[in-house]
Design a protein around this motif. Sequence first.
Motif: not given
Length: 413
Positions: A81-82, A105-109, A112-121, A145-146
């Motif tokens: 499903l992605g 690492d698995r899908v190529g997005v 680190a940016a997603l982790g930053h968004a998680s912490r910021l949210v 696709d992020g």
Amino acid sequence: MPLHGGRVPAWLGQRMTRLGAVIAQAIVLEYGRDELLRRLAHPFWFQSFGAVMGMDWHSSGITTSVLGALKRGLTPLSGELGIHVCGGRGKHSRRTPDELAAVGDRVGVDGAALGHASRLVAKVDSAAVQDSFDLYLHGFIVTDDGRWVVVQQGMNGDRRQARRYHWLSEGLNSFLDAPHAAIEGHAQGMIVNLTDARAKASRLGQLDLLATLGPDGITRELSRIETGPPGAEAAPSQAMLPHLVMPDHHDVRPENIVTRRLHGNLAAAADRAPQDFAELLMVPGVGARTVRALALVAEIVHGAPCRFTDPARFSLAHGGKDRHPYPVPLKVYGHTITVMKNAIVRARLGHTEELAAIRRLDEQARKLERDATGPSVDALIAQERVASHAFGGRSVFGFEPPPARSAFREALS
């Protein structure tokens, strides 16, 4: 939402995992991954989704259980499903950045940016929004696709209430300027909400104060302030938005359900069953009751956002674990999962008849609800409780015993 303690029993959690996964797959097949994210970011739909899976229709536990069910059910399907479900409650929420890095690492997005968004949210909902609710749950769902959706929940232990915060990456231009897809909860006095568009001047002013005065200077200035400057105009009141507030009472009452929609669901099930589900009705143990549950599941998959203002209605599909509105009918629940799973498997092979039949259930409900009539909410619940033993009814209190003959006759009357 009122806070509820306890755990989801294993027999229900396993079924929620399976039903949640097949509903998510159906939405992705019909409308795409982005639409599933939009649904999860909609508080009315999210609450209804949990109710149709047999959770307590009004409680804070829906948030934890729905995210947990999706994480268990969609993780094995993530490659197909992605879609990747990260985070959770307590210690699991703190692991979210690491989980997102692994997804990257698995899908190529950019993990680190997603982790930053998680912490910021999380930081925004705990510091920029100070509303007496302390965050304890953080769910982050991201696609290959992020694109992402975040569902967080805060707790006010003194009031024994919870509040949900929904975020959606689609259309998100700023983490600080009105970023939420929704914040759900009672108005409970003055709060600090620096994400409000009207608070931009305040945010800029705070940065200027910090640069010019420093922390000690700010403390001195704060001690002098008791009231606002004379003649200052009051901030304009915020426009009233659609809001979802779950009542404290545990039982499902008629006022919690839009009856015309319920009658539309019932009429659609009666109308479409002989045409679209004839083979299904020939299966031993499967009958009109399963199609009635499917009509509500069909609305979860296909319904427009305006139709989810009464989440209690969706508890009439598979009941609730605490016996409200009635015990979970395990036989019906199992048939619902089987029908949905078979429809998805066949659709992937190019045979879309079953998914199309489920879509017609939702279409028919909307057509019929203006004129459809049916039993009252109380009568429907009473009938279901009498039939509960036959349907394999189960709650946290155990299996339902056979009804007394007097109760059976009264329900039929």
